[in-house]
Design a protein around this motif. Structure first.
Motif, short mmCIF file in Angstrom:
data_model
loop_
_atom_site.label_atom_id
_atom_site.label_comp_id
_atom_site.label_asym_id
_atom_site.label_seq_id
_atom_site.Cartn_x
_atom_site.Cartn_y
_atom_site.Cartn_z
N GLY A 455 33.41 -71.41 94.94
CA GLY A 455 34.41 -71.17 95.98
C GLY A 455 35.87 -70.94 95.33
N ASP A 456 36.82 -70.75 96.17
CA ASP A 456 38.05 -70.28 95.49
C ASP A 456 38.57 -71.30 94.64
OD1 ASP A 456 38.44 -67.61 96.59
OD2 ASP A 456 38.43 -68.46 98.50
N ARG A 457 38.43 -72.77 95.02
CA ARG A 457 39.18 -73.66 94.62
C ARG A 457 38.53 -74.07 93.30
NH1 ARG A 457 39.75 -78.44 99.17
NH2 ARG A 457 38.05 -77.16 99.88
N LEU A 458 37.12 -74.13 93.26
CA LEU A 458 36.64 -74.27 91.98
C LEU A 458 36.74 -73.00 90.81
CD1 LEU A 458 34.75 -76.16 90.27
CD2 LEU A 458 32.58 -74.91 91.32
N THR A 459 36.79 -72.07 91.43
CA THR A 459 37.11 -70.97 90.55
C THR A 459 38.43 -70.86 89.80
OG1 THR A 459 35.65 -69.21 92.13
CG2 THR A 459 37.46 -68.30 90.60
N ALA A 460 39.46 -71.49 90.80
CA ALA A 460 40.90 -71.55 90.08
C ALA A 460 40.82 -72.45 89.01
CB ALA A 460 41.78 -71.97 91.18
N GLU A 461 39.99 -73.77 89.23
CA GLU A 461 39.75 -74.58 88.18
C GLU A 461 39.04 -74.15 86.82
OE1 GLU A 461 41.08 -77.62 88.11
OE2 GLU A 461 41.68 -77.81 90.26
N VAL A 462 37.94 -73.36 87.11
CA VAL A 462 37.44 -72.85 86.15
C VAL A 462 38.06 -71.82 85.06
CG1 VAL A 462 35.32 -71.16 85.24
CG2 VAL A 462 34.95 -73.25 87.05
N LEU A 463 38.92 -70.96 86.06
CA LEU A 463 39.83 -69.99 85.17
C LEU A 463 40.73 -70.93 84.47
CD1 LEU A 463 40.46 -67.44 87.96
CD2 LEU A 463 38.88 -67.16 85.91
N GLN A 464 41.44 -72.08 84.89
CA GLN A 464 42.55 -72.60 84.38
C GLN A 464 41.88 -73.28 82.99
OE1 GLN A 464 45.57 -72.45 85.05
NE2 GLN A 464 45.99 -73.88 83.10
N ILE A 465 40.62 -73.85 83.13
CA ILE A 465 39.92 -74.38 81.88
C ILE A 465 39.79 -73.21 80.77
CG2 ILE A 465 37.87 -75.63 81.17
CD1 ILE A 465 37.63 -77.00 83.54
N VAL A 466 39.40 -72.24 81.40
CA VAL A 466 38.97 -71.12 80.28
C VAL A 466 40.26 -70.80 79.86
CG1 VAL A 466 38.26 -68.71 79.82
CG2 VAL A 466 37.09 -70.47 81.23
N ARG A 467 41.45 -70.50 80.61
CA ARG A 467 42.87 -69.88 80.07
C ARG A 467 43.31 -70.80 78.82
NH1 ARG A 467 45.17 -70.12 84.81
NH2 ARG A 467 44.78 -67.94 85.18
N GLU A 468 43.24 -72.30 79.30
CA GLU A 468 43.71 -73.19 78.27
C GLU A 468 42.76 -73.12 77.09
OE1 GLU A 468 43.73 -76.96 80.14
OE2 GLU A 468 45.34 -76.32 81.64
N GLY A 469 41.51 -73.00 77.23
CA GLY A 469 40.72 -72.97 76.22
C GLY A 469 40.84 -71.60 74.95
N ILE A 470 41.20 -70.48 75.55
CA ILE A 470 41.60 -69.38 74.92
C ILE A 470 42.87 -69.29 74.43
CG2 ILE A 470 41.99 -66.92 75.18
CD1 ILE A 470 40.02 -66.75 77.50
N SER A 471 43.96 -70.22 75.05
CA SER A 471 45.22 -70.34 74.54
C SER A 471 45.40 -71.04 73.21
CB SER A 471 46.09 -70.79 75.67
OG SER A 471 47.32 -71.15 75.29
N ASN A 472 44.25 -72.26 73.38
CA ASN A 472 44.44 -73.18 72.22
C ASN A 472 43.77 -72.34 70.97
OD1 ASN A 472 44.95 -75.21 73.88
ND2 ASN A 472 42.95 -75.83 74.12
N VAL A 473 43.01 -71.40 71.48
CA VAL A 473 42.23 -70.66 69.98
C VAL A 473 43.23 -69.72 69.53
CG1 VAL A 473 40.56 -68.73 69.58
CG2 VAL A 473 39.86 -70.76 70.93
#
Length: 543
Positions: A455-473
């Motif tokens: 769903g849209d809300r879970l997709t937004a959460e997943v994208l934020q988690i991945v964005r923060e992970g890539i940013s940390n790398v």
């Protein structure tokens, strides 16, 4: 029925048991030194029993919290009856105490078992003390004990059932994280309702008032965590939605325990008197559901009207079960409709936002590139073939045409949203990877396994988690390559963000922001070392 066990209740029961045991021991000691000397064997029994009660009260032992202690109470009662005389009432006190504890904590079945076993042991002990003869009042006393024990057991069952019902209502109020959407929320609520009633199947039938479309959702023991809604034909819908629609229904097929079939309904779910219902259609409905018994209640879900069914499993249903199901359907399940409304609002808002982005993209970037493409085409026509810049101009014109095609394709996929060629979640992840490559020079590879659609809300959460992970790398490591892997299966989404560390692993760390987001979704996050000199941040989210 599951027992009602609480640490405070355990300590209270253990304390009362210890007080009774010490009181009985003191009275036995006084009698032993007085004119009516008690049997020394009774002193030994009470001393051992009091020591066991003190140990259970002080030590908070695991075995003292279950069924063992009130069964020890019954054994102590029989031993005191065998060692004492007719005037010794402490044996009956301990028997009643054991019945009350068993009934209030474990319900009717255990209470009745303790009552019957206690009366048999007590009667045998009394007969043993009288040399095999049966006292005249023993039968009367046994009948009174059985009657009172049965009544206490029924009261305990009622109290335990009320506690479990309150616990179920509390669970249904927090049945699932709304981010996971209506399918998971409704499926989990149905599964918990099915488990509470010990039913074989829980079925929800909903008919849309505007279109007449009817759909069904069924949850069985051991089925998947998410049960999707499936359309059914008009004939099956008519059979599953009998008239009158507002009645709560109870049906039990005739058996050796129930000599005649019961087909009853209430004028309105939760109110009014029960009345006999036409048995034939309900018998056909039971055959359709492949159930010996069932209960049903009306269900209102937004603009949909329908019914919820529970088919008989480990036990038969009663009128109290049907009334409680009607309460669940009218209050708790109807509250899930608010989650559905919020989910649809979020989806509609996301669709409108995608449409706005697509229009803005068309009016700004695409139109600009089209103008650039037309200008380059005009320059190419003006340049002579002998012009040394003709070849470069042709290349620029071709590049502009390719960019226009790519932008139009991107705008089309953005407008389409879910159901496009590639899930929006994966498209967004690839854009994040492209941004990391352009801004930091880190090559991020996106991998997926299973059906990556949320769903849209879970997709937004997943994208934020991945964005923060890539940013940390990118910001905190020297890695030039990283891998984002999404695996969806076994009712669980697993996200792994890995990066190379060149053989020198970093100090132990905990990604605070990612962990908090995972916990908010009911999941977890942890860090571990991979097999190829890489560090892996792993996030698991239940679906």
């Amino acid at each position: 029925m599951a027992p009602h066990l609480d640490e405070a209740d355990n300590q209270l029961v253990a304390g009362i048991r210890l007080v009774l045991a010490i009181s009985a021991l003191l009275v036995a000691i006084v009698d032993h030194t007085g004119p009516n000397k008690a049997n020394s064997f009774e002193l030994i029994i009470l001393s051992c029993y009091a020591a066991a009660c003190a140990l259970a009260c002080a030590g908070r032992l695991e075995w003292a919290r279950g069924k063992l202690m009130h069964r020890v109470d019954v054994a102590a009662c029989a031993a005191m009856a065998a060692a004492g005389d007719d005037a010794d009432v402490f044996a009956l006190v301990f028997l009643f105490f054991a019945i009350v504890v068993a009934s209030l904590r474990f319900g009717l079945e255990e209470g009745a078992r303790i009552t019957l076993g206690g009366v048999v042991l007590y009667s045998a002990a009394v007969i043993l003390t009288h040399g095999g003869s049966v006292p005249a009042r023993l039968f009367l006393l046994a009948a009174i004990l059985l009657a009172f024990g049965r009544a206490i057991a029924q009261l305990g069952e009622r109290q335990l059932r009320a506690v479990r019902r309150q616990a179920l209502l509390a669970e249904l109020n927090h049945v699932a994280n709304p981010r996971f959407g209506i399918d998971r929320t409704m499926s989990m609520a149905m599964e918990r309702t099915r488990a509470f009633f010990e039913a074989g199947t829980c079925i929800v039938i909903l008919e849309e008032q505007d279109t007449g479309r009817t759909s069904m959702r069924a949850v069985r023991e051991g089925s998947a965590a998410v049960a999707p809604m499936e359309d059914i034909d008009a004939g099956l819908a008519r059979a599953l939605l009998p008239e009158p629609r507002a009645h709560a229904l109870l049906y039990a097929r005739a058996s050796c325990h129930w000599p005649r079939a019961a087909a009853v309904s209430q004028s309105h779910a939760g109110v009014g008197a029960w009345a006999a219902h036409d048995e034939a259609p309900l018998r056909e409905l039971a055959d359709l559901l492949q159930a010996r018994s069932f209960i049903s209640a009306p269900l209102v879900f937004g603009r949909c009207r329908g019914r919820i069914y529970l088919t008989g499993g480990a036990r038969d249903f009663g009128r109290g079960d049907a009334l409680f199901l009607a309460r669940i359907a009218a209050r708790e399940l109807a509250a899930i409709d608010r989650i559905d409304v919020l989910d649809r609002i979020a989806t509609d808002a996301a669709a409108l936002e995608r449409k706005k982005i697509a229009l803005d993209l068309h009016d700004t970037a695409i139109q600009s590139y089209i103008g650039l493409q037309l200008g380059l085409a005009a320059l190419c026509r003006q340049a002579e073939p002998s012009n040394p810049l003709a070849g470069e101009l042709d290349k620029l014109s071709a590049m502009a045409a390719e960019v226009v095609v790519e932008l139009r394709d991107y705008a089309r996929r953005t407008r389409a949203g879910p159901g496009a060629d590639e899930p929006m979640c994966m498209s967004a992840l690839r854009r994040q990877a492209a941004h990391a490559q352009a801004a930091y020079g880190v090559d991020v590879r996106i991998e997926s396994e299973g059906r990556i659609e949320f769903g849209d809300r879970l997709t937004a959460e997943v994208l934020q988690i991945v964005r923060e992970g890539i940013s940390n790398v990118c910001r905190h490591t020297k890695a030039r390559r990283a891998v984002v892997s999404l695996c969806c299966g076994n009712d669980r989404l697993r996200i792994e963000i890995s990066n190379e560390h060149g053989g020198k692993p970093p100090a132990p760390f905990r990604p605070a922001s990612i962990t908090e987001r995972a916990l908010a979704l009911g999941g977890s996050a942890f860090v571990h070392e991979g097999r190829f000199n890489d560090t892996i941040v792993c996030v698991e989210i239940p679906l």
